[in-house]
Write a protein that holds these residues in place. Sequence first.
Motif, PDB file in Angstrom:
ATOM      1  N   VAL A   1      36.913  38.231  36.180  1.00 39.35           N
ATOM      2  CA  VAL A   1      37.178  39.656  36.400  1.00 39.35           C
ATOM      3  C   VAL A   1      37.191  39.946  37.895  1.00 39.35           C
ATOM      4  N   ASN A   2      36.231  39.381  38.607  1.00 43.16           N
ATOM      5  CA  ASN A   2      36.155  39.583  40.056  1.00 43.16           C
ATOM      6  C   ASN A   2      37.388  39.040  40.756  1.00 43.16           C
ATOM      7  N   GLU A   3      37.808  37.832  40.348  1.00 39.42           N
ATOM      8  CA  GLU A   3      38.967  37.199  40.982  1.00 39.42           C
ATOM      9  C   GLU A   3      40.261  37.947  40.691  1.00 39.42           C
ATOM     10  N   ALA A   4      40.320  38.650  39.582  1.00 42.40           N
ATOM     11  CA  ALA A   4      41.509  39.444  39.266  1.00 42.40           C
ATOM     12  C   ALA A   4      41.472  40.793  39.971  1.00 42.40           C
ATOM     13  N   CYS A   5      40.312  41.439  39.986  1.00 40.65           N
ATOM     14  CA  CYS A   5      40.224  42.818  40.473  1.00 40.65           C
ATOM     15  C   CYS A   5      40.202  42.942  41.991  1.00 40.65           C
ATOM     16  N   VAL A   6      39.443  42.078  42.671  1.00 45.93           N
ATOM     17  CA  VAL A   6      39.262  42.248  44.115  1.00 45.93           C
ATOM     18  C   VAL A   6      40.576  42.130  44.879  1.00 45.93           C
ATOM     19  N   PRO A   7      41.390  41.082  44.657  1.00 50.72           N
ATOM     20  CA  PRO A   7      42.669  41.029  45.378  1.00 50.72           C
ATOM     21  C   PRO A   7      43.600  42.183  45.031  1.00 50.72           C
ATOM     22  N   ALA A   8      43.461  42.738  43.818  1.00 51.88           N
ATOM     23  CA  ALA A   8      44.307  43.867  43.406  1.00 51.88           C
ATOM     24  C   ALA A   8      43.765  45.199  43.924  1.00 51.88           C
ATOM     25  N   GLY A   9      42.579  45.192  44.524  1.00 51.36           N
ATOM     26  CA  GLY A   9      41.997  46.428  45.035  1.00 51.36           C
ATOM     27  C   GLY A   9      41.491  47.363  43.960  1.00 51.36           C
ATOM     28  N   VAL A  10      41.179  46.823  42.789  1.00 50.31           N
ATOM     29  CA  VAL A  10      40.707  47.637  41.659  1.00 50.31           C
ATOM     30  C   VAL A  10      39.193  47.486  41.525  1.00 50.31           C
ATOM     31  N   PRO A  11      38.416  48.549  41.683  1.00 52.00           N
ATOM     32  CA  PRO A  11      36.969  48.433  41.495  1.00 52.00           C
ATOM     33  C   PRO A  11      36.618  48.116  40.052  1.00 52.00           C
ATOM     34  N   TRP A  12      35.467  47.459  39.870  1.00 57.03           N
ATOM     35  CA  TRP A  12      35.054  47.135  38.506  1.00 57.03           C
ATOM     36  C   TRP A  12      33.547  47.253  38.366  1.00 57.03           C
ATOM     37  N   ILE A  13      33.138  47.530  37.125  1.00 51.94           N
ATOM     38  CA  ILE A  13      31.733  47.735  36.786  1.00 51.94           C
ATOM     39  C   ILE A  13      31.376  46.787  35.649  1.00 51.94           C
ATOM     40  N   ARG A  14      30.183  46.222  35.733  1.00 58.26           N
ATOM     41  CA  ARG A  14      29.697  45.330  34.677  1.00 58.26           C
ATOM     42  C   ARG A  14      28.311  45.793  34.251  1.00 58.26           C
TER      43      ARG A  14
ATOM     44  N   LEU B   1      46.465  45.044  35.060  1.00 52.17           N
ATOM     45  CA  LEU B   1      45.894  45.855  36.133  1.00 52.17           C
ATOM     46  C   LEU B   1      46.869  46.832  36.778  1.00 52.17           C
ATOM     47  N   ASP B   2      48.140  46.740  36.453  1.00 52.49           N
ATOM     48  CA  ASP B   2      49.120  47.632  37.078  1.00 52.49           C
ATOM     49  C   ASP B   2      48.804  49.089  36.735  1.00 52.49           C
ATOM     50  N   GLY B   3      48.583  49.914  37.748  1.00 53.83           N
ATOM     51  CA  GLY B   3      48.296  51.332  37.536  1.00 53.83           C
ATOM     52  C   GLY B   3      46.883  51.631  37.108  1.00 53.83           C
ATOM     53  N   VAL B   4      46.023  50.612  37.031  1.00 51.39           N
ATOM     54  CA  VAL B   4      44.631  50.815  36.614  1.00 51.39           C
ATOM     55  C   VAL B   4      43.788  51.255  37.806  1.00 51.39           C
ATOM     56  N   ASP B   5      42.951  52.268  37.602  1.00 52.28           N
ATOM     57  CA  ASP B   5      42.082  52.777  38.659  1.00 52.28           C
ATOM     58  C   ASP B   5      40.699  52.145  38.632  1.00 52.28           C
ATOM     59  N   LEU B   6      40.285  51.645  37.479  1.00 49.97           N
ATOM     60  CA  LEU B   6      38.927  51.127  37.336  1.00 49.97           C
ATOM     61  C   LEU B   6      38.882  50.192  36.134  1.00 49.97           C
ATOM     62  N   VAL B   7      38.088  49.118  36.258  1.00 47.56           N
ATOM     63  CA  VAL B   7      37.832  48.219  35.141  1.00 47.56           C
ATOM     64  C   VAL B   7      36.356  48.315  34.782  1.00 47.56           C
TER      65      VAL B   7
ATOM     66  N   VAL C   1      36.788  35.304  48.122  1.00 45.51           N
ATOM     67  CA  VAL C   1      37.353  36.367  47.312  1.00 45.51           C
ATOM     68  C   VAL C   1      37.415  37.672  48.121  1.00 45.51           C
ATOM     69  N   CYS C   2      36.349  37.985  48.844  1.00 45.24           N
ATOM     70  CA  CYS C   2      36.359  39.179  49.710  1.00 45.24           C
ATOM     71  C   CYS C   2      37.484  39.102  50.737  1.00 45.24           C
ATOM     72  N   ALA C   3      37.765  37.893  51.205  1.00 44.14           N
ATOM     73  CA  ALA C   3      38.830  37.732  52.202  1.00 44.14           C
ATOM     74  C   ALA C   3      40.181  38.117  51.642  1.00 44.14           C
ATOM     75  N   ARG C   4      40.324  38.113  50.342  1.00 45.05           N
ATOM     76  CA  ARG C   4      41.609  38.459  49.707  1.00 45.05           C
ATOM     77  C   ARG C   4      41.642  39.899  49.214  1.00 45.05           C
ATOM     78  N   ALA C   5      40.575  40.655  49.518  1.00 45.29           N
ATOM     79  CA  ALA C   5      40.505  42.027  49.022  1.00 45.29           C
ATOM     80  C   ALA C   5      41.661  42.858  49.550  1.00 45.29           C
ATOM     81  N   ALA C   6      42.299  43.605  48.662  1.00 45.95           N
ATOM     82  CA  ALA C   6      43.395  44.491  49.059  1.00 45.95           C
ATOM     83  C   ALA C   6      42.861  45.520  50.025  1.00 45.95           C
ATOM     84  N   GLY C   7      43.431  45.562  51.215  1.00 46.99           N
ATOM     85  CA  GLY C   7      42.985  46.522  52.223  1.00 46.99           C
ATOM     86  C   GLY C   7      41.746  46.085  52.957  1.00 46.99           C
ATOM     87  N   GLY C   8      41.182  44.898  52.598  1.00 44.37           N
ATOM     88  CA  GLY C   8      39.960  44.437  53.231  1.00 44.37           C
ATOM     89  C   GLY C   8      40.224  43.654  54.493  1.00 44.37           C
TER      90      GLY C   8
END
Length: 368
Positions: free
Chosen positions: A233-246, A213-219, A361-368
């Motif tokens: 995927v959610n547990e990896a992306c949300v704390p890193a502040g990376v949006p993701w689409i499924r 996820l380093d330097g990734v803008d979107l998953v 998980v939301c509680a760990r959101a980067a910037g959240g």
Amino acid sequence: MIGVKECAWERVGDSVLVVCDPSTVIELADPGGTVSTLLTVLAEHPGDLAALRERLADAGVTVGEGELAEALVALDGLRLLVDPSRHAGAGREDAGRYFSNLAFFDLYATRDIADRDLQARLSGAHVLQLGTGGLGSNVLQSLAGLGVGRLTLLDVDVVEPKNLARQFLYREKDIGVPKVTRAADWVREFNSGIEVSAVRRWVAGPGDLTDLLDGVDLVVSGIDQPNEIDQWVNEACVPAGVPWIRGGMSGSRLVYFSVRPGVSACYACRITAYGDGIDRAPTVLDGRQAVAQRLSAAVPRVNRAVGPAAALIGSLVAFEAMRYLTGYEPPFGAGADVLVEVTGGCAQRREEWPRDPGCPVCARAAGG
């Protein structure tokens, strides 16, 4: 510098009708003809505020600086104005392969954000794509066409004959070849300006994604195995502040959603409301719902994604990716299921998830 987009206008009664896109007509009140005169001046003599006032005066329209500034803000809010010194406009013919991209972005350009700026955001973006199968192979073609500058592709499967009905990156000669290898080669052959890397890996937990996820803008995720994959995927992306689409398909229904960390509900919130998986059903069931869910679980899961279905959901996910990467409009599927009924004329609807105020998980959101 302030100018008007390529558009046409005409006074009709006390209004002026403006068309930049054949699908949209903007009607502006113009009882005295001042608006149409301003549009003509902006088209023929782009300039700063002082220069525009002078040109208007030459045309017989006297307007104060504050009044003119207010009018320009209103026109810009309608996305009618651009800075000609930065905007491709008619010069997009020299843009080569991105001509159509710039023509699309022209509709969303303003004085502050040029069409070239939106294309530059794509060129500077890094997308991690999980899966290069039915969804992933179709999304990938759009991302490459858009000119996303860097792609990291992850998959573990090899090409099989059954894939060829809906995964058009691959050919008969590719049977037995790792999908991710062939997909990366396809990108290089299609657009040599894109930096692409291939990761052949089975995902067994969030840790198998965090190192990517380093330097990734979107998953973008099109993986449906193991069953816990969306949680991971959610547990990896949300704390890193990376949006993701499924995206995916459930029976005869196409579904996609996205998560915007710290802004939208996350996938863990969705689980609280509807349970895990791409299928949608409330976790609190009445008698009929419980029976229906039990019967549904007893039906063998079959991938029914024919080529048009895979292409359609791939296109919808690619549009959502473009929203995130350029900001031309807000993400449509953030914290919501976007459902497309394949057997119902492909009717589409959006159903927002209830946000769980106690979501860990939301509680760990980067910037959240």
